[in-house]
Design a protein around this motif. Structure first.
Motif, PDB file in Angstrom:
ATOM      1  N   CYS A  76     -90.797  17.561  38.049  1.00  0.00           N
ATOM      2  CA  CYS A  76     -91.002  17.831  39.479  1.00  0.00           C
ATOM      3  C   CYS A  76     -91.405  19.293  39.691  1.00  0.00           C
ATOM      4  N   PRO A  77     -92.487  19.519  40.449  1.00  0.00           N
ATOM      5  CA  PRO A  77     -92.944  20.898  40.678  1.00  0.00           C
ATOM      6  C   PRO A  77     -92.139  21.652  41.737  1.00  0.00           C
ATOM      7  N   ALA A  78     -91.217  20.977  42.417  1.00  0.00           N
ATOM      8  CA  ALA A  78     -90.426  21.663  43.442  1.00  0.00           C
ATOM      9  C   ALA A  78     -89.656  22.815  42.802  1.00  0.00           C
ATOM     10  N   PRO A  79     -89.483  23.922  43.539  1.00  0.00           N
ATOM     11  CA  PRO A  79     -88.762  25.077  42.980  1.00  0.00           C
ATOM     12  C   PRO A  79     -87.334  24.724  42.542  1.00  0.00           C
ATOM     13  N   SER A  80     -86.711  23.793  43.239  1.00  0.00           N
ATOM     14  CA  SER A  80     -85.362  23.338  42.903  1.00  0.00           C
ATOM     15  C   SER A  80     -85.354  21.826  43.000  1.00  0.00           C
ATOM     16  N   HIS A  81     -84.611  21.192  42.132  1.00  0.00           N
ATOM     17  CA  HIS A  81     -84.530  19.730  42.181  1.00  0.00           C
ATOM     18  C   HIS A  81     -83.990  19.268  43.534  1.00  0.00           C
ATOM     19  N   GLU A 123     -84.722  20.358  46.302  1.00  0.00           N
ATOM     20  CA  GLU A 123     -85.801  20.394  47.284  1.00  0.00           C
ATOM     21  C   GLU A 123     -86.797  19.257  47.081  1.00  0.00           C
ATOM     22  N   CYS A 124     -86.636  18.509  46.042  1.00  0.00           N
ATOM     23  CA  CYS A 124     -87.545  17.406  45.729  1.00  0.00           C
ATOM     24  C   CYS A 124     -87.165  16.190  46.568  1.00  0.00           C
TER      25      CYS A 124
END
Length: 133
Positions: free
Chosen positions: A109-114, A116-117
């Motif tokens: 996942c490219p989100a900065p934090s999981h 935030e995904c």
């Protein structure tokens, strides 16, 4: 009929001698004779051990495997139970595939934090792997 020593049966089948003795105690296999203290088996035991190993790998209990042998020790496979087990394995494969896909998504996942995904959030809220991945 050439008898096989317990060591030869263990080597050819990949089943430990202690397991062979245990299977004999349970009545799954039968030794034909003894040579000193060493059990001797007929060659049919290799087929029986293959069935036991396959049954265990498919998730059958030893008691269920025992029911897969006729009184003569030959395979007598209950087709309905095999279909049920195959269906259960198919369901487990689907669940594990969803879990694998969820883990891959979370790992990539490219989100900065999981946290935030959005997909990871859905997964956590659902509390299971059946959430859309």
């Amino acid at each position: 009929m050439k008898l096989l020593d317990i060591g030869e049966v263990a080597e050819r089948s990949g089943v430990a001698p202690s397991a062979l003795r245990y299977y004999e105690d349970l009545g799954l296999i039968t030794s034909a004779a003894r040579k000193g203290l060493r059990r001797q088996f007929g060659p049919e035991v290799l087929l029986q051990l293959s069935l036991i190993t396959l049954g265990k790998a498919a998730g059958f209990s030893l008691q269920e495997v025992e029911g897969m042998f006729g009184k003569d020790g030959q395979p007598d496979l209950p087709r309905d139970q095999l279909h049920e087990r195959a269906d259960a394995l198919e369901a487990q494969i689907r669940e594990l595939t969803l879990l694998k896909e969820a883990l891959r998504h979370v790992a990539d996942c490219p989100a900065p934090s999981h946290l935030e995904c959005p997909k990871f959030q859905k997964l956590l809220q659902a509390g299971s792997i059946t959430a859309e991945v």
